[in-house]
Scaffold this active site. Sequence first.
Site, mmCIF file in Angstrom:
data_model
loop_
_atom_site.group_PDB
_atom_site.id
_atom_site.type_symbol
_atom_site.label_atom_id
_atom_site.label_comp_id
_atom_site.label_asym_id
_atom_site.label_seq_id
_atom_site.Cartn_x
_atom_site.Cartn_y
_atom_site.Cartn_z
ATOM 1 N N LYS A 14 1.663 -2.987 7.032
ATOM 2 C CA LYS A 14 2.117 -3.505 5.553
ATOM 3 C C LYS A 14 3.245 -3.509 5.070
ATOM 4 O O LYS A 14 4.503 -4.338 4.684
ATOM 5 C CB LYS A 14 1.394 -2.701 4.772
ATOM 6 C CG LYS A 14 -0.383 -2.473 4.161
ATOM 7 C CD LYS A 14 -0.395 -4.308 3.898
ATOM 8 C CE LYS A 14 -1.464 -4.571 2.810
ATOM 9 N NZ LYS A 14 -1.883 -5.658 3.036
ATOM 10 N N SER B 72 0.760 -1.073 0.106
ATOM 11 C CA SER B 72 -0.105 0.186 -0.075
ATOM 12 C C SER B 72 0.843 1.305 -0.182
ATOM 13 O O SER B 72 1.994 0.701 0.007
ATOM 14 C CB SER B 72 -0.742 0.025 1.004
ATOM 15 O OG SER B 72 -1.633 1.140 1.026
ATOM 16 N N TYR C 187 -2.737 -0.677 10.961
ATOM 17 C CA TYR C 187 -2.700 -1.437 9.264
ATOM 18 C C TYR C 187 -1.711 -1.146 8.496
ATOM 19 O O TYR C 187 -0.971 -2.111 8.283
ATOM 20 C CB TYR C 187 -3.892 -0.840 8.529
ATOM 21 C CG TYR C 187 -4.161 -1.257 6.963
ATOM 22 C CD1 TYR C 187 -4.420 -2.118 6.371
ATOM 23 C CD2 TYR C 187 -3.866 -0.251 6.153
ATOM 24 C CE1 TYR C 187 -4.529 -2.672 5.428
ATOM 25 C CE2 TYR C 187 -4.010 -0.068 5.182
ATOM 26 C CZ TYR C 187 -3.904 -1.767 4.771
ATOM 27 O OH TYR C 187 -4.149 -1.361 3.096
#
Length: 339
Positions: A153, A124, A149
Amino acid sequence: MSILVTGGLGYIGSHTVVELINNNFEVIIVDDLSNSEKFILNNIEEITGKRPIFYPFDLTRKELLTQVFEAHNIEGCINFAAFKAVGESMEKPLDYYENNLFSLINILQEFRKRNISNFIFSSSCTVYGQADEMPIDENTPLKEPESSYGKTKQMGEEILKDFSKAYQKRVTLLRYFNPIGAHPSALLGELPSGIPNNLVPYVTQTAAGIREKLSIWGDDYPTEDGTAVRDYIYVLDLAKAHVAALKKLLNSQEETVLDIYNLGTGKGSSVLEVVKAFELANDVAIPYQICPRREGDITIAYANADKAEKELGWKSETTLEESLRTTWEWQKYLKERTH
């Protein structure tokens, strides 16, 4: 050739599965249905004429994952499986670290044991944080992400860099910007559970009357119209990039590969520009209200995707308006399906 697609019934995963089948790959899906629904499997079959092999379980269950690898001659993996709600990740960080990282490590352990290579990781643009310069290319320094989150990643990327180097594996990290839109058939699209976290599903649900009005988080950013700017990429263009990246890995003569690609359009659009483009594309009015900024939201992010065009022969081709037209067709399909 069998490719494992984890999270293959999710939003980006399902579109990628369709593209893989259209390119004559055999697809094996593992998905715990925590952020997807079983009817998507039927819709994939309706689009492609082929039903992927499907296993419904959580990838943290190592013994079930081992059984999948024992049953199939898997030659590569595209890993989409992850919890992905930014806000929720701040409230439940341990759940995110456990699910997103343990599942990744379990797959990599199977790859190591069975001497399999060719791994593509769904990363991302959150790994860049608020970049100092635009557009963002692959050499832009990484910053600590604002959310748990985003941190999963970034940690996932670090795990894969070590994995590639230590065990001589071929790995590609795909950093996407903001996926939007739905399949042209209107049989696949984004399925947010509860109140959407992302802009476009919130727009379509507002247009459909499910939400009373759209909340726009902040109109005092240092941008042209005061709203935050993102790079919105059509989901099917994104899916095609995964197939291009997989083919490059499979055709590589190198034992060890670590490739990183940004996937975006190269153009930033503000929140208000997206709302107006949706209204124009679909002849629908979107009532909205301006709210205070959300904590952790960055001001502006858009990609330089020249490397993907040069090395993968891929670039984004679908306009913002066309992407938004498909997402409205998907919303109408969902409404018909529930009636």
